[in-house]
Scaffold this active site. Structure first.
Site, short mmCIF file in Angstrom:
data_model
loop_
_atom_site.label_atom_id
_atom_site.label_comp_id
_atom_site.label_asym_id
_atom_site.label_seq_id
_atom_site.Cartn_x
_atom_site.Cartn_y
_atom_site.Cartn_z
N THR A 45 -1.13 81.90 68.48
CA THR A 45 -2.29 81.55 67.67
C THR A 45 -2.87 82.81 67.07
O THR A 45 -2.83 83.88 67.68
CB THR A 45 -3.34 80.73 68.47
OG1 THR A 45 -4.26 80.14 67.54
CG2 THR A 45 -4.09 81.56 69.48
N CYS A 55 -13.39 82.75 69.76
CA CYS A 55 -12.57 81.71 70.38
C CYS A 55 -11.79 82.29 71.56
O CYS A 55 -11.61 83.50 71.66
CB CYS A 55 -11.57 81.15 69.38
SG CYS A 55 -12.32 80.36 67.95
N HIS A 82 -6.38 76.73 71.73
CA HIS A 82 -7.27 77.62 70.96
C HIS A 82 -8.67 76.98 70.99
O HIS A 82 -8.96 76.08 70.23
CB HIS A 82 -6.74 77.73 69.53
CG HIS A 82 -7.49 78.70 68.67
ND1 HIS A 82 -6.85 79.59 67.86
CD2 HIS A 82 -8.82 78.90 68.46
CE1 HIS A 82 -7.75 80.30 67.18
NE2 HIS A 82 -8.96 79.90 67.54
#
Length: 164
Positions: free
Chosen positions: A23, A29, A46
């Site tokens: 990702t 995040c 994620h």
């Protein structure tokens, strides 16, 4: 070398070795990587926000939140054949991407820190040990997770590549 599967923002994917998951752009995040070392089945979520119960929307995007995304990742791994009691995790992200002057200790602005704390809490509730983490500070990360070895490769602009 298998296929590299892309995980979008507020998304999760699972795979089996030799495939891997990646990702991009983990700022505040958090990327939750979980695997079963025996079956070599793993996955990556994620996570964007800590708590789905704070949202008013009827339909919750499950992978978007720490509380729902981690549980869904575990459910999918077990469905794919991973042993629930063998699961182990690594986490990365949770950065403080913006400096806010004059806000003092404003918890609402510390999204990255709140995300990392929520992820640690839900993994503890699920009894999944966190073997390593690279969280906090003030820079974004791109990650690659290899269920075959458990390597969680972390890349950041201007920083050396790190494997945890």
């Amino acid at each position: 070398m298998g296929q590299m599967i892309k995980v979008g923002m507020a998304d999760l994917k699972i795979c089996k070795a030799p495939d891997a998951v990646t990702t991009l752009g983990l700022g505040s995040c958090v990327g939750i990587a979980i695997r079963d070392p025996q079956t070599k089945i793993g996955g990556l979520a994620h996570i964007m926000l800590p708590d789905s119960t704070q949202m008013r929307a009827q339909a919750v995007n499950i992978p978007k939140f720490a509380d729902t995304g981690a549980k869904e990742l575990v459910n999918q791994l077990v469905k794919a054949g991973a042993g629930r009691t063998r699961l182990v995790a690594k986490i990365a992200g949770g950065a403080q991407m913006f400096a806010f002057q004059g806000t003092g200790n404003n918890d609402m602005m510390a999204v990255g820190e709140r995300n990392a704390k929520a992820v640690r809490q839900v993994l503890a509730e699920l009894k999944i040990p966190i073997l390593a983490e690279d969280c906090g500070l003030n820079y974004g990360r791109t990650v690659e997770f290899f269920p075959e070895t458990g390597d969680y490769v972390i890349k950041a602009v201007g920083k050396p590549v790190k494997t945890i």
